[in-house]
Design an enzyme around this catalytic site. Structure first.
Site, mmCIF file in Angstrom:
data_model
loop_
_atom_site.group_PDB
_atom_site.id
_atom_site.type_symbol
_atom_site.label_atom_id
_atom_site.label_comp_id
_atom_site.label_asym_id
_atom_site.label_seq_id
_atom_site.Cartn_x
_atom_site.Cartn_y
_atom_site.Cartn_z
ATOM 1 C CD GLU A 1 -3.453 7.309 1.050
ATOM 2 O OE1 GLU A 1 -4.650 6.987 1.091
ATOM 3 O OE2 GLU A 1 -2.583 6.753 1.762
ATOM 4 C CG ASP B 1 -1.771 1.213 1.382
ATOM 5 O OD1 ASP B 1 -1.874 1.990 0.406
ATOM 6 O OD2 ASP B 1 -2.332 1.412 2.470
#
Length: 224
Positions: A207, A177
């Site tokens: 993010e 991820d």
């Protein structure tokens, strides 16, 4: 487009350190990887890597994949030389105990192990509660004075986990991820020829701490 992907790129991407706000190694690798596949490559003020491929229309198409990963930031070094830390991004403390980490310092990376109070000196009350971040520490295996010379508050750490393929086409690695998304977008850039749209492939930052890079990219590119 050739459907065969070069998974050695994904392996390299997952092995690079890149906690939110510290994505330099990933960004530099991608710049070198994609320099011959882009019409233009730039980096914005926040740190997003913007890879542009000119299309035949006047419409802009934006793709985003974030370079950063969750990790740890050193809060202070205690009297025994153990590193106390806070998390960067969403990490369940239950997953950290006994993990190997690489602490990123100005003089290079240091291997450490995440520990807590050993079982033989815990109380019944200790054993009845979940271990939280405040009970965890990173042990570098070095004397306290040496640790304090080499590690400063604000240094950061990533998990030390190797890339492994297992089972029926499965992959285990840190930072999948979203290095998996970064890998796919990089392969799209490398394979894309003569696009209709102006394609902006943006490899974004931060993010894990609030979608900051993607928000900035959306306003910067003004995609259709």
């Amino acid at each position: 487009m050739d459907a065969k992907l070069d998974f050695s790129i994904l392996k390299t991407l997952t092995e690079l350190p890149g906690v939110s706000g510290r994505e330099t190694a990933v960004r530099e690798y991608l710049k070198n990887l994609l320099k011959d596949s882009a019409d233009e490559i730039s980096t914005d003020t926040l740190g997003n890597l913007i890879v542009f491929k000119k299309g035949t229309s006047d419409k802009n198409l934006l793709f985003c994949a974030h370079m950063d990963e969750v990790g740890l930031m050193i809060h202070f070094v205690d009297e025994r030389g153990f590193l106390r830390f806070v998390t960067v991004g969403g990490i369940d403390p239950r997953t950290l105990l006994a993990q190997r980490v690489r602490v990123q310092t100005k003089s290079g990376a240091l291997l450490g192990i995440i520990g807590t109070k050993p079982a033989h000196i815990t109380t019944e009350a200790d054993r009845g509660k979940a271990v939280g971040i405040k009970e965890l520490f990173i042990d570098l295996g070095l004397p306290a004075d040496e640790v304090k010379k080499r590690v400063e508050p604000g240094d950061w750490a990533v998990l030390d986990r190797s890339y492994e393929e297992f089972g029926d086409g499965k992959i285990s690695a840190k930072a999948l991820d979203n290095r998996a998304g970064v890998f796919v977008l990089a392969e799209v850039v490398r394979a894309l020829k003569n696009p209709f749209y102006n394609v902006y492939a943006v490899f974004t930052v931060q993010e894990e701490v609030g979608l900051r890079g993607a928000t900035t990219a959306a306003y910067g590119v003004k995609a259709d």
